[in-house]
Design a protein around this motif. Structure first.
Motif: not given
Ligand code: NAD
Length: 411
Positions: A66-69, A90-92, A140-141
């Motif tokens: 999904g969008p990156t956060k 953050m991905t993990v 990206d949020i």
């Protein structure tokens, strides 16, 4: 390859996790580098009319799910390498918490403390002007991180609305509630860690009335101090970047908050109520039952890990323990509640905020707390079961759990 840069450490942990899953190890090549990192020169006009220029970064490590956060930090030690590593973490973490997000992170290489409010506003708006083509509610949020807060997020949402021509609250999370922020986001990181600790208590030997030392007294650390004190724990030591204090009978957190607000540091509270000063780096070796790490990365390292006395360590900060220190703590049979699980409360309530922004309907604080508690317990239970089943640490189990979700999203 050294495993003791943050990025190598996170990648090595993914590689270790892969050994416990029946997957093609070449799949890990996807996370050897970020999907995109943008670097910019951010210029702000100072109050005296002069212009100052700073290095700014935004990294989108992976958007498979999904969008990156990920947060934005202001700190003089920010580098592309640090931001990319935090974006991988953050991905993990988003996969671990089963959120429909990938991982990102941003930062500006600056000490924001000398800046006036107008200059800080210029910095936040300048950041959006640098990265308005990178961020977005479906792309990206950003969120708060070290030295950024809800006011920073308000300026970011406002500048983004100006650029795209419409109010888009889902472009950032951690906003004030008056601008579409979620109830419960302010203490979400600490509260998530606290719910996890309560849930794990009987498995890890955490008992009521425990003596706690907390490194870092910002958003994560100060809220954790409050939650643990209200639960009957004794907070016997606290530090911030300027120093540390100890008190065997327990520090009064409300009074400490007031002193920190007045004087800007926790050491200003020393000298009364049985509170005395110690050096900031002595905090990790204080005699206590629980050590909460809520400051910066690499704070427990090969040079001080052997001095840690707390048999339970909770990582609210990202990557506060180096790989070598991890081995030392493991050899002492100490339990580490790992960052990607223990501090996931922040991004979980950020996710709730993003959902509320998209639906335009806002939930009660009771609903937010209940949803957060359920999530921490569900993921905590799965990770605990994995750790027992495979006879691995909670950190390894957290990576296995997250990696299986990441891999499951690749077709
Ligand atoms: P913050 O800026 O509000 O607070 C950081 C605190 O650490 C401050 O009290 C600062 O004085 C202290 N500190 C800095 N260097 C120190 C040192 N050498 N020794 C002792 N204390 C020191 O930041 P925060 O939002 O509380 O973030 C703290 C950590 O938690 C970071 O690693 C961050 O990435 C992580 N985290 C924060 C959130 C969140 O929602 N805020 C979410 C997940 C993870």
């Amino acid at each position: 390859m050294s495993h003791d840069t943050m990025l190598h450490r996170a990648q090595a942990r993914l590689a270790d996790a892969a050994k416990h899953l029946n997957i093609d190890p070449t799949i890990l090549e996807k996370w050897e580098s970020p999907k995109e990192t943008t670097q910019a020169r951010l210029t702000i006009q100072m109050d005296d009319g002069s212009h100052k220029h700073f290095l700014a970064f935004r990294s989108r490590y992976d958007d498979t799910r999904g969008p990156t956060k990920g947060g934005i930090r202001y700190h003089p030690s920010v580098t592309a390498d640090e931001i990319e590593t935090l974006a991988l973490l953050m991905t993990v973490k988003c996969a671990l918490a089963n959120l429909p997000f990938g991982g990102g992170k941003g930062g500006v290489q600056i000490d924001p403390h000398p800046l006036s409010k107008t200059e800080l506003e210029g910095l936040a708006r300048g950041y959006v002007r640098c990265f308005s083509h990178v961020i977005g509610p479906n792309r990206d949020i950003p969120a708060p991180d070290v030295n950024t807060n809800s006011t920073t997020m308000a300026w970011i949402a406002d500048e983004y609305a100006f650029i795209v021509g419409e109010w888009t609250p889902g472009v950032t999370t951690g906003k004030p509630t008056s601008l579409g922020g979620s109830l419960g986001r302010d203490d979400a990181t600490a509260r998530g860690g606290y719910y996890l600790l309560q849930y794990m208590a009987k498995h890890i030997g955490f008992t009521p009335g425990a003596r706690v030392a907390i490194q870092g007294f910002g958003n994560a650390g100060s809220h954790m101090a409050q939650l643990l004190e209200s639960d009957g724990c004794k907070v016997v030591a606290i530090s911030d970047s300027k120093g540390a204090i100890v008190c065997k009978t327990g520090i009064d957190i409300k009074k400490l908050n007031a002193a920190k607000e007045r004087n800007g540091c926790v050491t200003s509270f020393a000298g009364s109520n049985g509170v005395s000063k110690i050096a900031a780096d002595e905090l990790v070796s204080v005699d206590c039952d629980l050590l909460v790490l809520a400051a910066m990365e690499d704070m427990v390292h090969a040079g001080n890990a052997a001095n840690v006395k707390a048999p339970i360590i909770l990582e609210l900060a990202n990557s506060p323990i180096t790989a070598e220190a991890d081995e030392i703590l493991k050899s002492k049979n100490f339990v580490v509640l790992p960052d990607i699980l223990a501090n996931a409360g922040g991004v979980i309530v950020s996710y709730f905020e993003w959902v509320q922004n998209r639906q335009g309907y806002y939930w009660s604080i009771e609903d937010i707390h209940a949803l957060l508690k359920t999530k921490m317990e569900e993921e905590g239970a799965a990770i605990l079961a994995l750790a027992k089943d495979k006879n691995i640490t909670l950190r390894s189990a957290a990576y296995v759990h997250a990696l299986s979700r990441l891999v499951g999203a690749i077709y």
